[in-house]
Design an enzyme around this catalytic site. Structure first.
Site, PDB file in Angstrom:
ATOM      1  N   GLU A  49       0.830  -1.207   0.000  1.00 57.07           N
ATOM      2  CA  GLU A  49       0.000   0.000   0.000  1.00 57.07           C
ATOM      3  C   GLU A  49       0.864   1.257   0.000  1.00 57.07           C
ATOM      4  O   GLU A  49       1.850   1.350   0.729  1.00 57.07           O
ATOM      5  CB  GLU A  49      -0.910  -0.005   1.237  1.00 57.07           C
ATOM      6  CG  GLU A  49      -2.284   0.544   0.968  1.00 57.07           C
ATOM      7  CD  GLU A  49      -3.051  -0.313  -0.035  1.00 57.07           C
ATOM      8  OE1 GLU A  49      -3.223   0.157  -1.183  1.00 57.07           O
ATOM      9  OE2 GLU A  49      -3.468  -1.413   0.314  1.00 57.07           O
ATOM     10  N   HIS A  50       0.469   2.220  -0.806  1.00 54.68           N
ATOM     11  CA  HIS A  50       1.139   3.526  -0.898  1.00 54.68           C
ATOM     12  C   HIS A  50       2.588   3.392  -1.347  1.00 54.68           C
ATOM     13  O   HIS A  50       3.449   4.173  -0.917  1.00 54.68           O
ATOM     14  CB  HIS A  50       1.077   4.258   0.447  1.00 54.68           C
ATOM     15  CG  HIS A  50      -0.261   4.853   0.741  1.00 54.68           C
ATOM     16  ND1 HIS A  50      -0.714   6.009   0.136  1.00 54.68           N
ATOM     17  CD2 HIS A  50      -1.255   4.444   1.566  1.00 54.68           C
ATOM     18  CE1 HIS A  50      -1.929   6.289   0.595  1.00 54.68           C
ATOM     19  NE2 HIS A  50      -2.280   5.352   1.457  1.00 54.68           N
ATOM     20  N   ASP A  52       3.184   2.206  -4.918  1.00 55.71           N
ATOM     21  CA  ASP A  52       3.225   2.203  -6.385  1.00 55.71           C
ATOM     22  C   ASP A  52       3.708   3.544  -6.917  1.00 55.71           C
ATOM     23  O   ASP A  52       4.482   3.603  -7.874  1.00 55.71           O
ATOM     24  CB  ASP A  52       1.868   1.822  -6.989  1.00 55.71           C
ATOM     25  CG  ASP A  52       0.722   2.732  -6.582  1.00 55.71           C
ATOM     26  OD1 ASP A  52       0.802   3.358  -5.495  1.00 55.71           O
ATOM     27  OD2 ASP A  52      -0.269   2.813  -7.332  1.00 55.71           O
ATOM     28  N   GLY A 150     -11.906   2.238  -1.083  1.00 56.53           N
ATOM     29  CA  GLY A 150     -10.629   1.576  -1.253  1.00 56.53           C
ATOM     30  C   GLY A 150     -10.620   0.393  -2.192  1.00 56.53           C
ATOM     31  O   GLY A 150      -9.639  -0.343  -2.244  1.00 56.53           O
ATOM     32  N   SER A 152     -11.221   0.844  -5.525  1.00 55.16           N
ATOM     33  CA  SER A 152     -10.874   1.410  -6.830  1.00 55.16           C
ATOM     34  C   SER A 152     -12.073   1.672  -7.733  1.00 55.16           C
ATOM     35  O   SER A 152     -12.004   1.500  -8.941  1.00 55.16           O
ATOM     36  CB  SER A 152      -9.872   0.488  -7.556  1.00 55.16           C
ATOM     37  OG  SER A 152      -9.296   1.113  -8.660  1.00 55.16           O
ATOM     38  N   SER A 153     -13.172   2.150  -7.151  1.00 49.32           N
ATOM     39  CA  SER A 153     -14.341   2.478  -7.975  1.00 49.32           C
ATOM     40  C   SER A 153     -14.038   3.621  -8.935  1.00 49.32           C
ATOM     41  O   SER A 153     -14.449   3.592 -10.103  1.00 49.32           O
ATOM     42  CB  SER A 153     -15.534   2.843  -7.075  1.00 49.32           C
ATOM     43  OG  SER A 153     -15.220   3.959  -6.252  1.00 49.32           O
ATOM     44  N   ASP A 197      -3.987   0.682  -9.667  1.00 52.48           N
ATOM     45  CA  ASP A 197      -5.416   0.434  -9.881  1.00 52.48           C
ATOM     46  C   ASP A 197      -5.714   0.183 -11.352  1.00 52.48           C
ATOM     47  O   ASP A 197      -6.460  -0.734 -11.711  1.00 52.48           O
ATOM     48  CB  ASP A 197      -6.235   1.619  -9.379  1.00 52.48           C
ATOM     49  CG  ASP A 197      -6.083   1.842  -7.887  1.00 52.48           C
ATOM     50  OD1 ASP A 197      -5.506   0.971  -7.210  1.00 52.48           O
ATOM     51  OD2 ASP A 197      -6.519   2.902  -7.403  1.00 52.48           O
ATOM     52  N   ASN A 240     -13.042   9.774   0.057  1.00 60.35           N
ATOM     53  CA  ASN A 240     -12.684  10.038  -1.334  1.00 60.35           C
ATOM     54  C   ASN A 240     -11.315  10.704  -1.349  1.00 60.35           C
ATOM     55  O   ASN A 240     -11.159  11.822  -0.856  1.00 60.35           O
ATOM     56  CB  ASN A 240     -13.733  10.952  -1.992  1.00 60.35           C
ATOM     57  CG  ASN A 240     -13.471  11.170  -3.478  1.00 60.35           C
ATOM     58  OD1 ASN A 240     -12.337  11.384  -3.877  1.00 60.35           O
ATOM     59  ND2 ASN A 240     -14.512  11.126  -4.276  1.00 60.35           N
TER      60      ASN A 240
END
Length: 480
Positions: A49-50, A52, A150, A152-153, A197, A240
């Site tokens: 996480e965090h 990429d 979280g 990835s919508s 994502d 968001n």
């Protein structure tokens, strides 16, 4: 232009029913049948996480929840955009080609849903030659990815818009190129994210998680233990990441950390935008980078003035070189953020190695994978400070309910937790977690749990769904 490889099969019954509802909605609004449909899945990140946007590999998988788009050309010079969910207002934009020139990051209270779609269209139109672009587009969108949670919508919506536009223009692009263009396109909304994502949206594979690497973008299958089951549970706190500066501040803190480490080690900091770049310049292992962080960065906050002093530059130059577009804070934590990134990158590598060990018994595998996930959460909570009290409680309750490990997934500050268990225990685990976290809270007792807590497995990436004979009676799924 690169050719796309197609793999065709029929949608399952559940997806087919949704497509027919989408087609019916399209016909009732536009009095015609859509030319085709696009499906782009959400994703859950197993670990990584965090990191990429710092250049390091991540390990996500595509999920069943998705964004669907029905689309056709129009003789009117406009984009008409309709969402089946009436809580999202319809949108029209006069002049399709003018979307290339739109500014989409001007609303600092958080972007409207249609702006994510416009990001994808804008990104596509920037690479597609004018002669391929139709006069107008008619589109209907329907998604079942829980928003602001979280999974990835927003990235799925951007990617779906891009894929739909690319295909209706009959322009050929590779999956990797579409992922790269989609990642760039989402930055138009104001979020300075990485490419995870979008990469998993296009490169996802049923039955396998993916190790996603960057620069250049590529993906490798990660075979999970056969008995492993992942459960996703919502903290019921929405966030968001484009609605405030938390996310972008973390990106900037990592950039400043890389540049200060570079400066203190006699490297041209102007050419070191990411933490992976300074690691490569120093030719050190991830473990060695932890020691370098401890020696080069202080525990306390840095101010912009301090950062300028260390880098021997002016604030105006720093804003340009470090891409400081907007900042709403005057203080930055650098040591903690860099420690998380290097240690999390090491956990991703260990996660992949454990999954590949054929001589390790599965129980030990699951325990070690779970331990890595829990350590990841502790780092996100304590070093990266992107958790939330309700997420922390949910992680604790998941482990107490029998999970091998659990962690927040996604940007954080709300959203979902992912936990690892087994096929034999998953139903008991889910019921135990419901009792421990949801049922004991009076305001949560009447929650619809279908999109709140569910088990998941790796699903296929983005695809195009074609209809036969200009009707939706016979559909075929064309994976790209």
């Amino acid at each position: 232009m690169l050719k796309v490889q197609y793999d065709t099969h029929k949608p399952d019954k559940k997806l087919n029913n949704r497509l027919n509802i989408l087609a019916s909605h399209f016909r009732s609004n536009f009095r015609q049948t859509p030319s085709f449909f696009v499906r782009v899945p959400g994703r859950v990140n197993l670990i990584g996480e965090h990191i990429d946007y710092c250049g390091y590999s991540v390990c996500p998988m595509a999920i069943e929840h998705d964004i669907l788009v029905a689309i056709s050309k129009s003789d009117e010079d406009e984009l008409q955009l309709i969402n089946i969910d009436d809580k999202y207002p319809n949108y029209e934009h006069k002049g399709l080609r003018k979307i290339k020139n739109l500014r989409l990051d001007e609303n600092h209270t958080g972007p409207s849903w249609h702006k994510y779609f416009l990001c994808g269209v804008k990104g596509a139109l920037e690479v597609i030659p004018e002669e391929h672009i139709p006069k107008g587009l008619l589109t209907v969108v329907w998604g079942n990815i829980p928003p602001n949670a979280g999974l990835s919508s927003s990235s799925a919506l951007v990617s779906a818009a891009l894929l739909a536009t690319v295909h209706i223009c009959q322009y050929k692009m590779s999956k990797e190129d579409m992922a790269t263009v989609s990642a760039k396109a989402e930055t138009y909304i104001g979020t300075q994210g990485g490419g995870m994502d979008q990469a998993i949206a296009f490169l996802g594979k049923a039955g396998s998680a993916k190790l996603i690497k960057f620069n250049p973008l590529c993906a490798f299958d990660v075979a999970l233990p056969k008995n492993a089951v992942f459960v996703i549970a919502h903290s019921l706190v929405d966030h968001n990441k484009a609605s405030n500066s938390y996310f972008n501040t973390r990106v900037l803190e990592c950039r400043f950390a890389a540049q200060i480490i570079a400066k203190k080690n006699n490297i041209d900091w102007c050419n070191v935008p990411k933490l992976i770049d300074v690691q490569k310049c120093l030719n050190k292992t991830l473990e060695e980078m932890t020691a370098i962080v401890m020696a080069n960065l202080k525990e306390e906050h840095y101010t912009l003035e301090e950062i300028c002093q260390i880098l021997e530059t002016s604030l105006d130059e720093l804003k340009v070189i470090s891409n400081v577009l907007h900042y709403r804070t005057q203080k930055f934590k650098l040591k903690q953020r860099a420690l998380h990134v290097f240690q999390e990158a090491a956990r991703v590598a260990m996660f992949q190695e454990i999954c590949e060990l054929e001589d390790m018994d599965e129980s030990t595998q699951l325990c070690q994978l779970g331990n890595l996930m829990t350590k990841s959460h502790q780092s996100l909570k304590n070093l990266y400070e992107c958790s939330h009290p309700r997420i922390d409680t949910l992680v604790t309750k998941a482990i107490e309910s029998g999970a091998f490990g659990a962690r927040l997934t996604g940007a954080g500050w709300g959203g979902f937790v992912i936990a690892i268990t087994t096929a034999e225990k998953v139903n008991d685990f889910m019921e135990s977690l419901k009792s421990a976290f949801y049922y004991n809270n009076e305001e949560l007792r009447n929650t619809d749990f279908s999109n709140t807590i569910f088990k998941t497995e790796p699903k296929e990436g983005a695809g195009i769904i074609m209809s036969s004979n200009n009707s939706c009676d016979k559909l075929k799924f064309v994976y790209i």
